[in-house]
Scaffold this motif. Sequence first.
Motif, PDB file in Angstrom:
ATOM      1  N   GLY A   1       0.776  -1.233   0.000  1.00 45.09           N
ATOM      2  CA  GLY A   1       0.000   0.000   0.000  1.00 45.09           C
ATOM      3  C   GLY A   1       0.805   1.278   0.000  1.00 45.09           C
ATOM      4  O   GLY A   1       0.268   2.347   0.312  1.00 45.09           O
ATOM      5  N   GLN A   2       2.081   1.207  -0.395  1.00 48.89           N
ATOM      6  CA  GLN A   2       2.934   2.391  -0.331  1.00 48.89           C
ATOM      7  C   GLN A   2       3.224   3.012  -1.695  1.00 48.89           C
ATOM      8  O   GLN A   2       4.021   3.949  -1.793  1.00 48.89           O
ATOM      9  CB  GLN A   2       4.246   2.041   0.379  1.00 48.89           C
ATOM     10  CG  GLN A   2       4.053   1.517   1.789  1.00 48.89           C
ATOM     11  CD  GLN A   2       3.162   2.414   2.630  1.00 48.89           C
ATOM     12  OE1 GLN A   2       3.514   3.560   2.912  1.00 48.89           O
ATOM     13  NE2 GLN A   2       1.982   1.928   3.003  1.00 48.89           N
ATOM     14  N   PHE A   3       2.591   2.490  -2.727  1.00 42.99           N
ATOM     15  CA  PHE A   3       2.688   3.089  -4.058  1.00 42.99           C
ATOM     16  C   PHE A   3       1.406   2.744  -4.806  1.00 42.99           C
ATOM     17  O   PHE A   3       0.935   1.605  -4.723  1.00 42.99           O
ATOM     18  CB  PHE A   3       3.909   2.569  -4.822  1.00 42.99           C
ATOM     19  CG  PHE A   3       4.191   3.333  -6.090  1.00 42.99           C
ATOM     20  CD1 PHE A   3       4.929   4.502  -6.052  1.00 42.99           C
ATOM     21  CD2 PHE A   3       3.690   2.896  -7.312  1.00 42.99           C
ATOM     22  CE1 PHE A   3       5.172   5.229  -7.208  1.00 42.99           C
ATOM     23  CE2 PHE A   3       3.927   3.611  -8.470  1.00 42.99           C
ATOM     24  CZ  PHE A   3       4.670   4.784  -8.420  1.00 42.99           C
ATOM     25  N   PRO A   4       0.814   3.701  -5.528  1.00 40.26           N
ATOM     26  CA  PRO A   4      -0.455   3.432  -6.222  1.00 40.26           C
ATOM     27  C   PRO A   4      -0.285   2.444  -7.378  1.00 40.26           C
ATOM     28  O   PRO A   4       0.578   2.633  -8.243  1.00 40.26           O
ATOM     29  CB  PRO A   4      -0.880   4.812  -6.735  1.00 40.26           C
ATOM     30  CG  PRO A   4      -0.075   5.800  -5.949  1.00 40.26           C
ATOM     31  CD  PRO A   4       1.216   5.116  -5.646  1.00 40.26           C
ATOM     32  N   TRP A   5      -1.112   1.426  -7.401  1.00 34.74           N
ATOM     33  CA  TRP A   5      -1.065   0.442  -8.482  1.00 34.74           C
ATOM     34  C   TRP A   5      -1.284   1.097  -9.842  1.00 34.74           C
ATOM     35  O   TRP A   5      -0.743   0.642 -10.856  1.00 34.74           O
ATOM     36  CB  TRP A   5      -2.133  -0.634  -8.268  1.00 34.74           C
ATOM     37  CG  TRP A   5      -1.809  -1.632  -7.206  1.00 34.74           C
ATOM     38  CD1 TRP A   5      -2.243  -1.626  -5.915  1.00 34.74           C
ATOM     39  CD2 TRP A   5      -0.985  -2.802  -7.342  1.00 34.74           C
ATOM     40  NE1 TRP A   5      -1.737  -2.712  -5.231  1.00 34.74           N
ATOM     41  CE2 TRP A   5      -0.967  -3.450  -6.087  1.00 34.74           C
ATOM     42  CE3 TRP A   5      -0.266  -3.358  -8.396  1.00 34.74           C
ATOM     43  CZ2 TRP A   5      -0.256  -4.631  -5.866  1.00 34.74           C
ATOM     44  CZ3 TRP A   5       0.445  -4.532  -8.176  1.00 34.74           C
ATOM     45  CH2 TRP A   5       0.445  -5.156  -6.928  1.00 34.74           C
TER      46      TRP A   5
END
Length: 355
Positions: free
Chosen positions: A155-159
């Motif tokens: 959850g630390q970078f947008p897919w």
Amino acid sequence: MKRSSDVIALPSARPDLAQSYSASDSGIAQAISRAQENLLRQQRPDGHWCGELMVDSTLCSDYVLFMHWCGDVDPQLQQRCVRHIVRRQLPDGGWNIYYGGPSEVNASVKAYFALKLAGCSADAPFMQDARANIMRLGGIPQMNTFSKLYLALLGQFPWKYLPTIPVEMVLLPSWAPFHIYKMSSWSRAMLMPLSIISHFKPTRVLPGEKQLHELYPLGTEQTDLRLPRSEPFWTWRNFFLRVDDTLKFLHPLRLRPMRRRALEEAERWMLERIGEGSDGLATVFPAMLNCLIALRALGYSKKNPVYVKAEKDFAGLFVDDSEDFRIQPCFSPVWDTAINIIALAESGASPEHPA
């Protein structure tokens, strides 16, 4: 005919050693003899050689991230990884990707993240040094897409800013311009589990104190995290980025009539290559780790025999001695054996030697 400069010419016969050093130079002769004895001591009973592949800290960092993504952390193994990572921090606060090299943003972010997940305080001096170094290197936006994927899993970078990997590619016929068997074996083994991961986007939500907001120089809201296009309009980079834009546009429309079949085929392809007789998918760290993630995304439990074997194969890459815990990227029996045979032959070992 002139030989290409990038081709190494191997002698067709053993050279005259007297041409390279004096036969009376006992020091050199003794050194060669000791080197030969050392190689022969390391030869395995069946005749091959396989030395340890030494790499950077990123493998231990990736494994800590994986354990937290699974929600199944081995405290002792995590602590060994932490010691490995901390010992390799550079004086400027970062981590490198080769011995003697400078701090590198991907290795540094993953090391910082792994240490933070493992419980190291962000206020600790060595963590502050790491954070300052990462920000000097540009922070998370400067990471490569492969590293960003591991952040996305937590959850630390947008897919949405990661390249789309359509699993339907496994269904393309061999005559198509693009086909999985037109890739290298290593690339194919990487891409197939990644296509499954790209479909499911399995994300674990972390508590606030474990997140990485501090590694975005402008924050996540004010930063355009898309891959930048090149200056000329017509480039291969821009072509593939536009293809990716198209795939992302089609994704919410659910125009994917072949998706279920493609997922089944990708799963079958992967299972065929990790079953009995295999030491893991391509027996290389990234593919094997991606395979474990893909299996969990497909619904395989930790106790499923397929997953148990894949996990056991992956653990075969671990090296745990009294000095350090580390993870090898792969095994190298073929090239180690070939190189050592050449070294022994070129240094005067008889072709009739039992080795």
